[in-house]
Design a protein around this motif. Structure first.
Motif, PDB file in Angstrom:
ATOM      1  N   VAL A 470       0.821  -1.208   0.000  1.00 49.66           N
ATOM      2  CA  VAL A 470       0.000   0.000   0.000  1.00 49.66           C
ATOM      3  C   VAL A 470       0.858   1.262   0.000  1.00 49.66           C
ATOM      4  O   VAL A 470       0.638   2.181  -0.796  1.00 49.66           O
ATOM      5  CB  VAL A 470      -0.973  -0.005   1.205  1.00 49.66           C
ATOM      6  CG1 VAL A 470      -1.628   1.377   1.369  1.00 49.66           C
ATOM      7  CG2 VAL A 470      -2.044  -1.070   1.011  1.00 49.66           C
ATOM      8  N   GLU A 471       1.820   1.330   0.910  1.00 55.22           N
ATOM      9  CA  GLU A 471       2.648   2.543   0.995  1.00 55.22           C
ATOM     10  C   GLU A 471       3.442   2.766  -0.289  1.00 55.22           C
ATOM     11  O   GLU A 471       3.590   3.910  -0.745  1.00 55.22           O
ATOM     12  CB  GLU A 471       3.594   2.428   2.193  1.00 55.22           C
ATOM     13  CG  GLU A 471       2.875   2.478   3.541  1.00 55.22           C
ATOM     14  CD  GLU A 471       3.818   2.219   4.697  1.00 55.22           C
ATOM     15  OE1 GLU A 471       4.690   3.064   4.933  1.00 55.22           O
ATOM     16  OE2 GLU A 471       3.677   1.167   5.352  1.00 55.22           O
ATOM     17  N   LEU A 472       3.937   1.671  -0.894  1.00 50.81           N
ATOM     18  CA  LEU A 472       4.688   1.807  -2.138  1.00 50.81           C
ATOM     19  C   LEU A 472       3.790   2.305  -3.263  1.00 50.81           C
ATOM     20  O   LEU A 472       4.167   3.194  -4.024  1.00 50.81           O
ATOM     21  CB  LEU A 472       5.308   0.461  -2.524  1.00 50.81           C
ATOM     22  CG  LEU A 472       6.410  -0.071  -1.599  1.00 50.81           C
ATOM     23  CD1 LEU A 472       6.823  -1.474  -2.028  1.00 50.81           C
ATOM     24  CD2 LEU A 472       7.622   0.863  -1.620  1.00 50.81           C
ATOM     25  N   ARG A 473       2.589   1.711  -3.367  1.00 54.91           N
ATOM     26  CA  ARG A 473       1.656   2.126  -4.415  1.00 54.91           C
ATOM     27  C   ARG A 473       1.204   3.570  -4.210  1.00 54.91           C
ATOM     28  O   ARG A 473       1.038   4.323  -5.170  1.00 54.91           O
ATOM     29  CB  ARG A 473       0.440   1.199  -4.433  1.00 54.91           C
ATOM     30  CG  ARG A 473       0.727  -0.175  -4.965  1.00 54.91           C
ATOM     31  CD  ARG A 473       0.884  -0.147  -6.480  1.00 54.91           C
ATOM     32  NE  ARG A 473       1.139  -1.497  -6.996  1.00 54.91           N
ATOM     33  CZ  ARG A 473       2.332  -2.006  -7.211  1.00 54.91           C
ATOM     34  NH1 ARG A 473       3.413  -1.276  -6.970  1.00 54.91           N
ATOM     35  NH2 ARG A 473       2.478  -3.232  -7.682  1.00 54.91           N
ATOM     36  N   PHE A 474       1.008   3.938  -2.940  1.00 51.54           N
ATOM     37  CA  PHE A 474       0.602   5.321  -2.678  1.00 51.54           C
ATOM     38  C   PHE A 474       1.705   6.293  -3.072  1.00 51.54           C
ATOM     39  O   PHE A 474       1.450   7.333  -3.680  1.00 51.54           O
ATOM     40  CB  PHE A 474       0.246   5.520  -1.206  1.00 51.54           C
ATOM     41  CG  PHE A 474      -0.038   6.960  -0.872  1.00 51.54           C
ATOM     42  CD1 PHE A 474      -1.238   7.553  -1.233  1.00 51.54           C
ATOM     43  CD2 PHE A 474       0.926   7.752  -0.249  1.00 51.54           C
ATOM     44  CE1 PHE A 474      -1.484   8.896  -0.966  1.00 51.54           C
ATOM     45  CE2 PHE A 474       0.690   9.086   0.021  1.00 51.54           C
ATOM     46  CZ  PHE A 474      -0.521   9.658  -0.337  1.00 51.54           C
ATOM     47  N   ALA A 475       2.944   5.959  -2.738  1.00 49.55           N
ATOM     48  CA  ALA A 475       4.073   6.823  -3.095  1.00 49.55           C
ATOM     49  C   ALA A 475       4.189   6.965  -4.611  1.00 49.55           C
ATOM     50  O   ALA A 475       4.477   8.056  -5.128  1.00 49.55           O
ATOM     51  CB  ALA A 475       5.365   6.262  -2.513  1.00 49.55           C
ATOM     52  N   ASP A 476       3.937   5.853  -5.340  1.00 46.20           N
ATOM     53  CA  ASP A 476       3.957   5.925  -6.800  1.00 46.20           C
ATOM     54  C   ASP A 476       2.863   6.852  -7.318  1.00 46.20           C
ATOM     55  O   ASP A 476       3.077   7.617  -8.272  1.00 46.20           O
ATOM     56  CB  ASP A 476       3.759   4.525  -7.408  1.00 46.20           C
ATOM     57  CG  ASP A 476       4.970   3.636  -7.199  1.00 46.20           C
ATOM     58  OD1 ASP A 476       6.054   4.180  -6.919  1.00 46.20           O
ATOM     59  OD2 ASP A 476       4.829   2.402  -7.313  1.00 46.20           O
ATOM     60  N   PHE A 477       1.697   6.764  -6.673  1.00 40.48           N
ATOM     61  CA  PHE A 477       0.571   7.586  -7.136  1.00 40.48           C
ATOM     62  C   PHE A 477       0.752   9.057  -6.762  1.00 40.48           C
ATOM     63  O   PHE A 477       0.634   9.944  -7.610  1.00 40.48           O
ATOM     64  CB  PHE A 477      -0.742   7.061  -6.540  1.00 40.48           C
ATOM     65  CG  PHE A 477      -1.914   7.978  -6.788  1.00 40.48           C
ATOM     66  CD1 PHE A 477      -2.472   8.069  -8.054  1.00 40.48           C
ATOM     67  CD2 PHE A 477      -2.435   8.773  -5.769  1.00 40.48           C
ATOM     68  CE1 PHE A 477      -3.544   8.940  -8.299  1.00 40.48           C
ATOM     69  CE2 PHE A 477      -3.496   9.635  -5.999  1.00 40.48           C
ATOM     70  CZ  PHE A 477      -4.053   9.713  -7.271  1.00 40.48           C
ATOM     71  N   TYR A 478       1.027   9.312  -5.488  1.00 42.97           N
ATOM     72  CA  TYR A 478       1.078  10.697  -5.003  1.00 42.97           C
ATOM     73  C   TYR A 478       2.489  11.256  -5.179  1.00 42.97           C
ATOM     74  O   TYR A 478       3.110  11.746  -4.238  1.00 42.97           O
ATOM     75  CB  TYR A 478       0.639  10.739  -3.537  1.00 42.97           C
ATOM     76  CG  TYR A 478       0.113  12.085  -3.101  1.00 42.97           C
ATOM     77  CD1 TYR A 478      -1.039  12.604  -3.661  1.00 42.97           C
ATOM     78  CD2 TYR A 478       0.758  12.817  -2.118  1.00 42.97           C
ATOM     79  CE1 TYR A 478      -1.538  13.835  -3.263  1.00 42.97           C
ATOM     80  CE2 TYR A 478       0.270  14.058  -1.706  1.00 42.97           C
ATOM     81  CZ  TYR A 478      -0.869  14.553  -2.293  1.00 42.97           C
ATOM     82  OH  TYR A 478      -1.364  15.781  -1.897  1.00 42.97           O
ATOM     83  N   SER A 479       2.943  11.179  -6.395  1.00 46.01           N
ATOM     84  CA  SER A 479       4.293  11.628  -6.737  1.00 46.01           C
ATOM     85  C   SER A 479       4.260  13.073  -7.223  1.00 46.01           C
ATOM     86  O   SER A 479       3.186  13.608  -7.526  1.00 46.01           O
ATOM     87  CB  SER A 479       4.860  10.736  -7.843  1.00 46.01           C
ATOM     88  OG  SER A 479       4.086  10.891  -9.026  1.00 46.01           O
ATOM     89  N   PRO A 480       5.410  13.735  -7.317  1.00 44.85           N
ATOM     90  CA  PRO A 480       5.440  15.100  -7.867  1.00 44.85           C
ATOM     91  C   PRO A 480       4.831  15.170  -9.262  1.00 44.85           C
ATOM     92  O   PRO A 480       4.163  16.158  -9.599  1.00 44.85           O
ATOM     93  CB  PRO A 480       6.942  15.425  -7.896  1.00 44.85           C
ATOM     94  CG  PRO A 480       7.523  14.591  -6.796  1.00 44.85           C
ATOM     95  CD  PRO A 480       6.739  13.329  -6.809  1.00 44.85           C
ATOM     96  N   GLU A 481       5.014  14.103 -10.054  1.00 47.56           N
ATOM     97  CA  GLU A 481       4.454  14.101 -11.410  1.00 47.56           C
ATOM     98  C   GLU A 481       2.923  14.090 -11.368  1.00 47.56           C
ATOM     99  O   GLU A 481       2.266  14.811 -12.131  1.00 47.56           O
ATOM    100  CB  GLU A 481       4.949  12.876 -12.184  1.00 47.56           C
ATOM    101  CG  GLU A 481       6.442  12.881 -12.505  1.00 47.56           C
ATOM    102  CD  GLU A 481       7.299  12.453 -11.326  1.00 47.56           C
ATOM    103  OE1 GLU A 481       8.535  12.625 -11.403  1.00 47.56           O
ATOM    104  OE2 GLU A 481       6.731  11.963 -10.318  1.00 47.56           O
ATOM    105  N   THR A 482       2.355  13.274 -10.464  1.00 46.54           N
ATOM    106  CA  THR A 482       0.894  13.198 -10.379  1.00 46.54           C
ATOM    107  C   THR A 482       0.320  14.489  -9.804  1.00 46.54           C
ATOM    108  O   THR A 482      -0.752  14.941 -10.225  1.00 46.54           O
ATOM    109  CB  THR A 482       0.458  12.006  -9.503  1.00 46.54           C
ATOM    110  OG1 THR A 482       1.202  10.855  -9.862  1.00 46.54           O
ATOM    111  CG2 THR A 482      -1.017  11.728  -9.682  1.00 46.54           C
ATOM    112  N   LYS A 483       1.027  15.098  -8.852  1.00 47.93           N
ATOM    113  CA  LYS A 483       0.565  16.368  -8.299  1.00 47.93           C
ATOM    114  C   LYS A 483       0.554  17.446  -9.378  1.00 47.93           C
ATOM    115  O   LYS A 483      -0.391  18.250  -9.459  1.00 47.93           O
ATOM    116  CB  LYS A 483       1.459  16.799  -7.138  1.00 47.93           C
ATOM    117  CG  LYS A 483       1.376  15.894  -5.917  1.00 47.93           C
ATOM    118  CD  LYS A 483       2.388  16.332  -4.853  1.00 47.93           C
ATOM    119  CE  LYS A 483       2.429  15.365  -3.691  1.00 47.93           C
ATOM    120  NZ  LYS A 483       3.474  15.727  -2.694  1.00 47.93           N
TER     121      LYS A 483
END
Length: 491
Positions: A470-483
């Motif tokens: 979960v934490e890894l997937r969240f970090a992938d999602f809530y990345s500077p690129e996604t922001k």
């Protein structure tokens, strides 16, 4: 080579045109019955494939792979009904757990012909197929007699015959004017850019309720295909989520009424859907346990099957009741008559502005919840993150086109990866709870208790693996690129 003869043409006309150089002999003929098989959604045809049954033989045609064959004395309706094979794997990839039925039938008259020259040598083999008041001529060249093929082809062109490519079943399906199903859980909404928020909620809700109702007959008459109920519930869930996400477009009393009525509809099918899911996981559960711990599972699944039958009867009775019709009519009536409702602060707001605001808020909340997750975080908080992601996904699904940005699919794809992990984590949690409740609900034999206990332990281990992701997937999602992407989409 295949040619569709015009209705004004005949084989005799072709024979007359070739007279002098060639003569046409009829060798034999036979009658055939051919079935095109697919599921309710036409998954096979939509994928560019065809499943054809002739007698005991099934053939799976594909443009990208070789034709696969399977023989069965009795018609089968699910991929799971046939033995493990490449055919089963390919079919399962197309239809998943949906039920197969004949969607089109053809009675064919097949006539075998030989074109011979003046020396009585066979120069071309032919087959004439007659069906649907049309004729299809198949040409099979004989090596060394290419000239005969060329002359026949020229005559067919002169007769205005139509050359057709593809396998024969595909040609037959085209001739029959078969209408491929337009059913979709994600129908095209085509909302105008200037639509008001309340009108949009009403239009989307009515569309999704219409899709839900397309599944009612399947639930009633093909209930062994559990996807009818699944799709029905997905549609209701989407409407409930939409109403909750944009609840401010309705007066409070109307919002509460919709929430109550939609919850009632969904609640009537909860038990049956749970049992469907557990029975669909039967093979998976068996595979997870070692041989010496499987003895108790047959008794549990037998019990689930009995409960499923009772739950199905209850759902069928409900769907055919006046109470159900009254609930559906009341809900659709509210959405159809939204123009008569009192205005609210959001009811006449620009939908595009409102969606950007809601999406921005939802994305920010996902970030705030996700950064707080650690290995010590309670499971319930992880489940809440999953719910917030689902809200965000619905906003993108329903209103993505209104954002008028080609990056919306990229945002949805990034979100989907996080959702998949959260969804698996939640499923394992729900399954453990259900098995524990079943174990505690009555007296269970030793074999059954051992099997369930071992299964709960294995599911807990699988859940923990997802928890670590979960934490890894969240970090992938809530990345500077996604922001940065969110800033572009929702500014």
């Amino acid at each position: 080579m295949q040619w569709i003869l015009p209705q004004s043409a005949s084989l005799a006309k072709l024979a007359d045109a070739l007279a002098g150089k060639y003569h046409l002999n009829s060798e034999s003929s036979q009658a055939e019955h051919l079935l095109i098989v697919d599921d309710f959604v036409n998954h096979i045809i939509r994928s560019g494939c065809l499943l054809v049954r002739q007698g005991e033989t099934y053939q799976l045609y594909s443009e990208e792979a070789e034709t696969l064959e399977f023989s069965s004395k009795k018609p089968f309706h699910f991929a799971a009904d046939i033995a493990e094979s490449e055919f089963r794997q390919r079919l399962r990839s197309l239809i998943s757990v949906r039920k197969l039925d004949a969607v089109q039938e053809f009675d064919l008259q097949r006539q075998f012909l030989t074109l011979r020259n003046t020396d009585d040598k066979a120069v071309l083999k032919m087959e004439l197929l007659t069906t649907l008041n049309r004729q299809i001529l198949l040409l099979k060249p004989v090596r060394g007699y290419e000239k005969a093929l060329k002359q026949v082809t020229m005559q067919l062109i002169a007769m205005k015959a139509e050359s057709c490519e593809g396998n024969l079943p595909q040609v037959l399906l085209t001739l029959s004017d078969y209408q491929i199903s337009n059913y979709s859980l994600r129908p095209q909404l085509n909302l105008p850019q200037d639509i008001l928020a309340r009108d949009a909620v009403a239009e989307i809700s009515l569309t999704m309720l219409s899709v839900a109702r397309q599944n009612e007959m399947g639930i009633l008459h093909h209930c062994e295909d559990t996807e009818y109920l699944h799709d029905y519930r997905v549609c209701l869930r989407k409407v409930r989520s939409l109403v909750s996400l944009l609840k401010g477009v309705f007066p409070q009393a109307v919002f509460l009424e919709l929430k109550k009525r939609l919850g009632l509809l969904a609640g009537k099918t909860n038990k049956l859907r749970d049992l469907d899911v557990y029975l669909l996981k039967q093979d998976d559960y068996q595979a997870r346990l070692p041989d010496n711990l499987r003895d108790g599972l047959p008794a549990m699944f037998s019990d689930f099957s009995l409960q499923q039958k009772r739950a199905r009867r209850a759902v069928k009775t409900w769907l055919q009741s006046e109470a159900y019709a009254s609930e559906m009519n009341a809900i659709t009536g509210i959405f159809r008559d939204v123009g008569t409702l009192p205005e609210t602060e959001l009811s006449h707001q620009s939908l595009q502005t409102l969606i950007k605001k809601k999406s921005r808020k939802c994305f920010r909340k996902i970030g705030e919840m996700g950064v707080l997750i650690t290995p010590e975080t309670e499971d319930e908080e992880v489940h809440e993150l999953r719910k917030e992601c689902k809200k965000f996904r619905y906003l993108l699904d329903f209103f993505g086109p209104l954002l008028q940005h080609d990056k919306v699919p990229e945002m949805a794809a990034r979100l989907r990866k996080l959702q998949n992990t959260l969804g698996k984590f939640n499923d394992y949690s729900v399954q453990q709870d259900a098995l524990m409740q079943y174990l505690e609900a009555g007296k269970r034999g030793d074999d059954l208790a051992k099997s369930i206990g071992a299964l709960i332990l294995i599911l807990a281990q699988a859940q923990q693996l997802q928890r670590e992701k979960v934490e890894l997937r969240f970090a992938d999602f809530y990345s500077p690129e996604t922001k940065a992407l969110a800033d572009q989409l929702f500014q």
